[in-house]
Write an enzyme that holds these catalytic residues in place. Structure first.
Site, PDB file in Angstrom:
ATOM      1  CB  CYS A 140      13.487  27.545  85.714  1.00  0.00           C
ATOM      2  SG  CYS A 140      12.152  27.808  85.927  1.00  0.00           S
ATOM      3  CG  HIS A 188      11.472  22.773  87.944  1.00  0.00           C
ATOM      4  ND1 HIS A 188      12.565  23.708  89.105  1.00  0.00           N
ATOM      5  CD2 HIS A 188      10.743  24.315  87.519  1.00  0.00           C
ATOM      6  CE1 HIS A 188      12.694  25.439  88.944  1.00  0.00           C
ATOM      7  NE2 HIS A 188      11.453  24.988  87.972  1.00  0.00           N
ATOM      8  CD  GLU A 240      14.580  21.160  90.530  1.00  0.00           C
ATOM      9  OE1 GLU A 240      15.547  20.332  89.243  1.00  0.00           O
ATOM     10  OE2 GLU A 240      14.038  22.068  90.806  1.00  0.00           O
TER      11      GLU A 240
HETATM   12  N1  GLN Z   1      11.168  33.436  87.507  1.00  0.00           N
HETATM   13  C1  GLN Z   1      11.019  32.835  86.601  1.00  0.00           C
HETATM   14  C2  GLN Z   1      10.174  32.547  85.634  1.00  0.00           C
HETATM   15  O1  GLN Z   1       8.685  32.530  86.354  1.00  0.00           O
HETATM   16  C3  GLN Z   1      11.865  31.063  86.644  1.00  0.00           C
HETATM   17  C4  GLN Z   1      11.298  30.501  87.186  1.00  0.00           C
HETATM   18  C5  GLN Z   1      11.871  29.392  88.038  1.00  0.00           C
HETATM   19  O2  GLN Z   1      12.966  29.514  88.157  1.00  0.00           O
HETATM   20  N2  GLN Z   1      10.858  28.067  88.295  1.00  0.00           N
HETATM   21  O3  GLN Z   1       9.426  32.314  84.497  1.00  0.00           O
END
Ligand code: GLN
Length: 581
Positions: free
Chosen positions: A390, A516, A518
């Site tokens: 992410c 994600h 995970e």
């Molecule tokens: N802050 C980043 C976004 O909002 C990544 C978010 C995250 O890693 N869950 O796109």
């Protein structure tokens, strides 16, 4: 044919918080599933926030995201890892959510001029939600957050009390999890806190039939009998859950104590013996001390809060099972990297040894971002296996743009809102968002994988579905330029408008994902991306050991743990994150 009624198992906790009620609930589910029953679980959270999505990781730990885009308590992660059942927005609700619904009903005039009260309106809404989540299941586990005696959990306790008369005594079971402390100076376990806790919950009209006693060391029969006598449960319904080496041993321990047998007897259910083979194998693998160790640096901002990366650390354990190795995570503060040389900082965090792979997890905000960019650069240039998740993908993209594609000013709009070179920018759908809660791009979305890419090879298929939680994305205006400079966009939304996976060639393993992975990893089905990443870490470790041996410096080959080096404060042996505390 009429379907069997769902049986409800209500799990409450007493004495102190953080005694592992969530894990216990998940393990009960795993045991009943192993007996062929279809089980689900619901977490009731007594706080007023509508969901944990807006809460700081300091307050709450990880926010677990379901396929249908609910931001939930991290206990749902335990439920998914132990149960085959996928969780959804039905499986977690807070007092805030219950009140929100009841107040909306009231504003619509649904209560026809009546006075709206905790009993029956709030308790009815709690029961309605529980019954909805339980539909179609043999067993619905209900975990009440907080500790008995908390003012705010009273409506939940009242609702689960009423459930017994709603659905019948034969269809409800109350399980109470307590702590039995050991007083070292007296050389004695103390049952008084458990007695008080049972007295308290009985006062609310809830009579537990099973007491699960958490303790640091195993309890003897004498203590169990004492708890049985004072707390009004049969001696064989006092179940001991001492600390275990790995959480994946817990179903086996509880089974050994007779827990699942007692539950099916008390609920009058007929099942076969539980099939526990998978858990035996997983526990044996995680506790096998002869396994090789692969060391992964997790470079993030909340390094002291390992609970914020719960699913991630579990996913790495699962891939350790898949690779027959132990995964040691060293947490590296990205803010520290801004001032320290990366290699030096990574080694300092790992008792002077280089790590085998680097992972940048999800995150928010500018703080620590330059340190993460430096870590991504180090991984790319030094060919250290790298996994960006992410925010980690966004960081790797910025790094590549700056140092390979020649976009020196490249950044994210999240870090610099008025930047003229935002290779990462706010998603269109996020521009009009005014309310913070539940408004990110959330939940499962499909992603198409490019033929010939590493991602395609790892997943072994052309289309995947993964869960998201973000507001920013790769800016398509820069995609061509980045691609020309060698960055591969190996996964995109099926309409190709959104970059989902990046990778680079001429590198042993360098992958960034906008989602994600995970959240979908379980010990029974480790996630292929993590499995492949850990395998790359192992390969890197072996290669460096060979190089070192060729160079004649045998002393520094092998991991610190193989050489008996003790852990320092910054370093967390994986086993310690596995121990229930
Ligand atoms: N802050 C980043 C976004 O909002 C990544 C978010 C995250 O890693 N869950 O796109």
């Amino acid at each position: 044919m009429q379907s069997r009624p769902t049986k409800y198992i209500f799990v409450t906790g007493g004495v102190v918080s953080s005694i592992g009620k969530g894990l216990t609930t998940a393990c009960i589910g795993a045991l009943l599933e192993a007996r062929g029953l279809k089980a689900t679980a619901v977490k009731l959270d007594p706080y007023i926030n509508v969901d944990p999505g807006t809460m700081s990781p300091f307050q709450h730990g990880e926010v677990f995201v379901t396929d249908d885009g609910a931001e939930t308590d991290l206990d749902l992660g335990h439920y998914e890892r132990f149960l085959g059942t996928r969780m959804s927005k039905l499986n977690n609700f807070t007092s805030g959510k219950v009140y929100e619904t009841v107040i909306a009903n009231e504003r619509r005039g649904d209560y026809l001029g009546g006075t709206v009260q905790v009993i029956p309106h709030i308790t009815d809404e709690i029961k309605r939600r529980l019954k909805l989540a339980a539909e179609g299941f043999d067993i619905c586990l209900v975990e009440v957050g907080g500790t008995v005696g908390d003012i705010e959990s009273l409506p939940f306790l009242e609702a689960i009390r009423q459930m017994r008369s709603d659905v019948g005594v034969q269809n409800t079971l109350y399980v109470h999890v307590t702590l039995v402390p050991h007083i070292a100076t007296a050389h004695e376990f103390k049952t008084k806190p458990t007695q008080h806790s049972i007295k308290e919950i009985t006062g609310y009209g809830i009579v537990p039939s099973i007491i699960i006693c958490r303790s640091e060391q195993p309890l003897d029969e004498k203590i169990k009998n004492k708890i049985s006598l004072f707390c009004n449960v049969s001696p064989n319904c006092v179940i001991n859950a001492p600390d275990v080496k790995t959480i994946y041993e817990l179903p086996l321990h509880l089974n050994n104590e007779g827990l699942d047998q007692r539950i099916v007897e008390l609920l009058n259910m007929w099942t076969g013996a539980p099939k526990l083979d998978p858990w035996t194998k997983i526990a044996a693998s995680v506790t096998d001390t002869s396994r090789k160790t692969v060391t992964i640096a997790m470079v993030g901002k909340y390094v002291d809060l390992t609970e914020s990366y719960k699913s991630l650390s579990e996913a790495l354990i699962h891939s350790g099972v898949a690779n027959n190795c132990k995964v040691k995570i060293v947490y590296v503060d990205s803010e520290g990297l801004e001032t320290a040389e990366v290699e030096h900082a990574l080694k300092a965090a790992n008792n002077g040894e280089m790590v085998d792979a680097i992972l940048i997890p999800g995150g928010f905000g500018v703080r620590g971002s330059e340190g993460k960019i430096a870590a991504a650069r180090f991984a790319r240039e030094r060919k250290v296996p790298f996994f960006g998740i992410c925010l980690g993908l966004q960081i790797a993209t910025i790094e590549y743009a700056r140092h390979v594609a020649g976009l020196k000013e490249a950044t994210s709009e999240e870090f610099e809102p008025n930047s003229s070179c935002a290779v990462i920018h706010i998603m269109d759908s996020q521009k009009k968002v005014e309310q913070k809660g539940g408004s990110m791009r959330l939940g499962a979305y499909p992603c198409s994988l490019k033929t010939g890419s590493k991602a395609r090879e790892i997943y072994g298929k052309a289309q995947i579905s993964e869960r998201h939680r973000h507001r920013f994305e790769v800016n398509n205006a820069y995609r061509d330029q980045l691609e020309k400079a060698g960055l591969t966009f190996s996964g995109t939304s099926p309409d190709d408008t959104l970059a989902e996976i990046i990778e680079i060639k001429d590198h042993p393993w360098f992958v960034g994902v906008q989602f994600h992975p995970e959240f979908q990893s379980t010990p029974k089905i480790p996630h292929p991306l993590f499995t492949s990443f850990v395998a790359a870490g192992l390969a890197a470790k072996e290669k460096s050991a060979v190089t070192v041996e060729k160079g004649g410096d045998k002393k520094s080959s092998g991991s610190p743990s193989q050489r008996g080096v003790t852990a320092n404060a910054v370093q967390q042996e994986l086993t310690s994150s596995l121990t229930r505390n």
